[in-house]
Design an enzyme around this catalytic site. Structure first.
Site, PDB file in Angstrom:
ATOM      1  N   LYS A  13       0.833  -1.211   0.000  1.00  0.00           N
ATOM      2  CA  LYS A  13       0.000   0.000   0.000  1.00  0.00           C
ATOM      3  C   LYS A  13       0.865   1.259   0.000  1.00  0.00           C
ATOM      4  CE  LYS A  13      -2.045  -1.137   3.871  1.00  0.00           C
ATOM      5  NZ  LYS A  13      -1.293  -2.387   4.167  1.00  0.00           N
ATOM      6  N   ARG A  88      -9.732   0.544   9.017  1.00  0.00           N
ATOM      7  CA  ARG A  88      -9.237  -0.791   9.332  1.00  0.00           C
ATOM      8  C   ARG A  88     -10.237  -1.596  10.129  1.00  0.00           C
ATOM      9  NH1 ARG A  88      -3.357   0.201   9.001  1.00  0.00           N
ATOM     10  NH2 ARG A  88      -2.148  -1.552   9.744  1.00  0.00           N
ATOM     11  N   ARG A 127      11.700  -5.110   4.831  1.00  0.00           N
ATOM     12  CA  ARG A 127      11.336  -3.703   4.574  1.00  0.00           C
ATOM     13  C   ARG A 127      12.226  -2.727   5.343  1.00  0.00           C
ATOM     14  NH1 ARG A 127       5.210  -1.905   5.286  1.00  0.00           N
ATOM     15  NH2 ARG A 127       5.351  -2.852   7.343  1.00  0.00           N
ATOM     16  N   ARG A 161      11.326  -0.526  10.913  1.00  0.00           N
ATOM     17  CA  ARG A 161      10.290  -0.362  11.930  1.00  0.00           C
ATOM     18  C   ARG A 161      10.443  -1.407  13.025  1.00  0.00           C
ATOM     19  NH1 ARG A 161       4.813   0.094   8.585  1.00  0.00           N
ATOM     20  NH2 ARG A 161       4.095  -0.993  10.450  1.00  0.00           N
ATOM     21  N   ARG A 172      -0.297  -8.834  13.640  1.00  0.00           N
ATOM     22  CA  ARG A 172      -0.856  -7.851  12.699  1.00  0.00           C
ATOM     23  C   ARG A 172      -1.671  -8.543  11.611  1.00  0.00           C
ATOM     24  NH1 ARG A 172       4.587  -5.116  11.431  1.00  0.00           N
ATOM     25  NH2 ARG A 172       3.475  -4.064   9.753  1.00  0.00           N
TER      26      ARG A 172
HETATM   27  P1  ADP Z   1       1.092  -1.964   8.024  1.00  0.00           P
HETATM   28  O1  ADP Z   1       0.490  -1.443   6.773  1.00  0.00           O
HETATM   29  O2  ADP Z   1       2.446  -2.560   7.805  1.00  0.00           O
HETATM   30  O3  ADP Z   1       0.178  -2.818   8.826  1.00  0.00           O
HETATM   31  P2  ADP Z   1       0.786   0.608   9.376  1.00  0.00           P
HETATM   32  O4  ADP Z   1       1.935   1.513   9.302  1.00  0.00           O
HETATM   33  O5  ADP Z   1      -0.404   0.893   8.562  1.00  0.00           O
HETATM   34  O6  ADP Z   1       1.387  -0.823   9.070  1.00  0.00           O
HETATM   35  O7  ADP Z   1       0.314   0.464  10.888  1.00  0.00           O
HETATM   36  C1  ADP Z   1       1.208   0.205  11.944  1.00  0.00           C
HETATM   37  C2  ADP Z   1       0.437   0.054  13.252  1.00  0.00           C
HETATM   38  O8  ADP Z   1      -0.230   1.275  13.551  1.00  0.00           O
HETATM   39  C3  ADP Z   1      -0.663  -1.002  13.220  1.00  0.00           C
HETATM   40  O9  ADP Z   1      -0.176  -2.298  13.520  1.00  0.00           O
HETATM   41  C4  ADP Z   1      -1.618  -0.463  14.307  1.00  0.00           C
HETATM   42  O10 ADP Z   1      -1.131  -0.747  15.607  1.00  0.00           O
HETATM   43  C5  ADP Z   1      -1.527   1.032  14.097  1.00  0.00           C
HETATM   44  N1  ADP Z   1      -2.539   1.538  13.139  1.00  0.00           N
HETATM   45  C6  ADP Z   1      -2.300   2.108  11.924  1.00  0.00           C
HETATM   46  N2  ADP Z   1      -3.446   2.455  11.323  1.00  0.00           N
HETATM   47  C7  ADP Z   1      -4.444   2.088  12.169  1.00  0.00           C
HETATM   48  C8  ADP Z   1      -5.866   2.162  12.112  1.00  0.00           C
HETATM   49  N3  ADP Z   1      -6.517   2.684  11.046  1.00  0.00           N
HETATM   50  N4  ADP Z   1      -6.569   1.673  13.178  1.00  0.00           N
HETATM   51  C9  ADP Z   1      -5.954   1.148  14.259  1.00  0.00           C
HETATM   52  N5  ADP Z   1      -4.630   1.044  14.366  1.00  0.00           N
HETATM   53  C10 ADP Z   1      -3.860   1.512  13.341  1.00  0.00           C
HETATM   54  P1  ADP Z   2       2.226  -1.795   3.233  1.00  0.00           P
HETATM   55  O1  ADP Z   2       2.230  -0.291   3.162  1.00  0.00           O
HETATM   56  O2  ADP Z   2       1.015  -2.394   2.587  1.00  0.00           O
HETATM   57  O3  ADP Z   2       2.442  -2.310   4.619  1.00  0.00           O
HETATM   58  P2  ADP Z   2       4.776  -1.576   1.767  1.00  0.00           P
HETATM   59  O4  ADP Z   2       4.415  -0.733   0.592  1.00  0.00           O
HETATM   60  O5  ADP Z   2       5.554  -0.961   2.842  1.00  0.00           O
HETATM   61  O6  ADP Z   2       3.461  -2.306   2.357  1.00  0.00           O
HETATM   62  O7  ADP Z   2       5.565  -2.853   1.199  1.00  0.00           O
HETATM   63  C1  ADP Z   2       6.158  -3.806   2.076  1.00  0.00           C
HETATM   64  C2  ADP Z   2       7.561  -4.178   1.561  1.00  0.00           C
HETATM   65  O8  ADP Z   2       7.429  -4.932   0.340  1.00  0.00           O
HETATM   66  C3  ADP Z   2       8.433  -2.981   1.223  1.00  0.00           C
HETATM   67  O9  ADP Z   2       9.770  -3.286   1.589  1.00  0.00           O
HETATM   68  C4  ADP Z   2       8.311  -2.829  -0.300  1.00  0.00           C
HETATM   69  O10 ADP Z   2       9.507  -2.317  -0.871  1.00  0.00           O
HETATM   70  C5  ADP Z   2       8.048  -4.262  -0.756  1.00  0.00           C
HETATM   71  N1  ADP Z   2       7.078  -4.345  -1.862  1.00  0.00           N
HETATM   72  C6  ADP Z   2       6.006  -3.550  -2.100  1.00  0.00           C
HETATM   73  N2  ADP Z   2       5.334  -3.965  -3.193  1.00  0.00           N
HETATM   74  C7  ADP Z   2       5.987  -5.066  -3.664  1.00  0.00           C
HETATM   75  C8  ADP Z   2       5.786  -5.940  -4.792  1.00  0.00           C
HETATM   76  N3  ADP Z   2       4.759  -5.777  -5.620  1.00  0.00           N
HETATM   77  N4  ADP Z   2       6.670  -6.947  -4.954  1.00  0.00           N
HETATM   78  C9  ADP Z   2       7.709  -7.121  -4.098  1.00  0.00           C
HETATM   79  N5  ADP Z   2       7.951  -6.334  -3.035  1.00  0.00           N
HETATM   80  C10 ADP Z   2       7.114  -5.307  -2.811  1.00  0.00           C
END
Ligand code: ADP
Ligand code: ADP
Ligand code: ZN
Length: 240
Positions: A13, A88, A127, A161, A172
């Site tokens: 995303k 979410r 990542r 992270r 998660r």
């Molecule tokens: P990822 O896409 O890798 O799950 P995010 O950066 O979106 O990670 O979120 C990291 C953490 O922040 C989540 O595991 C949760 O604890 C919190 N968080 C983020 N967005 C939300 C949301 N919309 N509602 C509740 N918790 C959230």
């Molecule tokens: P999200 O925001 O959904 O948690 P990220 O965009 O941070 O996910 O992507 C997670 C990890 O995977 C990052 O290190 C990113 O560079 C890698 N990544 C993202 N899209 C792809 C893809 N289509 N194929 C392989 N690796 C990817």
């Protein structure tokens, strides 16, 4: 253009949000980034959220809904925004509906990223991001062009992270299945859910998203005539 990106942690995303942001000149609203900033700044929200985030659980709906409601009223959101990581839960989706209705706005597209569970763990474990500009990278799938140097800003400092570890990832992914996946039928029913194959290389996912959003941008365009056609040529999916 107002877009929701929906998918499990590691689905891509944030990676695709950066492209959408640059292409359509709209801000990426990542609730995860906002919470991490709050933790780093030691605010009251940050103090509440820290332990919850480290455990891989979801921060309370009330806190998140308030953060988003305030954010979408900022001037840079006037032309649209990308919601990355929000909503979410069903409560958050309903709160978003109320926020939009109060402002006479609507969501143009909800994009669902479909990715296998095993790939998610691999993506999250590899990542990292630029410490200066936040550009996202991966040990295997998205290395900087010059090793150790950010493609975007030239910084040589990178961060991982704290919650991108095997134990937290499991929690998660569970939270996603239990609390976020139910939003898929919610949006499917409204007819604006678009599913992309998140297993494809980054550039191909970008192309699939472009195919969804470009036609919507022409429909809702407020910019100069021909603007989107002009830019379409440079929307090519580069960095696979
Ligand atoms: P990822 O896409 O890798 O799950 P995010 O950066 O979106 O990670 O979120 C990291 C953490 O922040 C989540 O595991 C949760 O604890 C919190 N968080 C983020 N967005 C939300 C949301 N919309 N509602 C509740 N918790 C959230
Ligand atoms: P999200 O925001 O959904 O948690 P990220 O965009 O941070 O996910 O992507 C997670 C990890 O995977 C990052 O290190 C990113 O560079 C890698 N990544 C993202 N899209 C792809 C893809 N289509 N194929 C392989 N690796 C990817
Ligand atoms: Zn950078």
């Amino acid at each position: 253009m107002r877009v929701i990106l929906l998918g499990p942690p590691g689905a891509g995303k944030g990676t695709q949000a950066a492209w959408i942001r640059d292409r359509f000149s709209i801000p990426q609203l990542s609730t995860g980034d906002m919470l991490r900033a709050a933790v780093a700044n030691g605010t009251e929200v940050g103090r509440q959220a820290k332990a919850i985030m480290e455990a891989g659980k979801l921060v309370s709906d009330d806190v998140i809904n308030a953060i988003v409601a305030e954010r979408i009223d900022q001037p840079d959101c006037a032309g649209g925004f990308i919601l990355d990581g929000f909503p979410r839960t069903t409560d958050q989706a309903e709160a978003l509906d109320r926020m939009l209705a109060e402002r006479d706005l609507r969501i143009d597209a909800v994009i669902e990223f479909q990715v296998d569970q095993a790939a998610l763990v691999e993506r999250i474990s590899g990542r990292y991001a630029c410490a200066n500009c936040g550009a996202g990278y991966h040990d295997t799938f998205k290395k900087p062009k010059v090793p150790g140097v950010c493609d975007v800003c030239g910084s040589t400092e990178f961060v991982r992270r704290k919650d991108d570890n095997a134990e937290t990832v499991a929690a998660r992914l569970e939270a996603y299945d239990a609390q976020t996946a139910p939003l898929l039928p919610y949006y499917r029913q409204r007819g604006n859910l678009h599913t992309v194959d998140g297993m494809a290389p980054i550039g191909e996912v970008t192309a699939a998203i472009a195919a969804v959003l470009e036609p919507l941008a022409t429909e809702t365009a407020s910019g100069p005539a021909g603007g989107s056609a002009e830019k379409a040529g440079s929307s090519g999916a580069g960095n696979a």
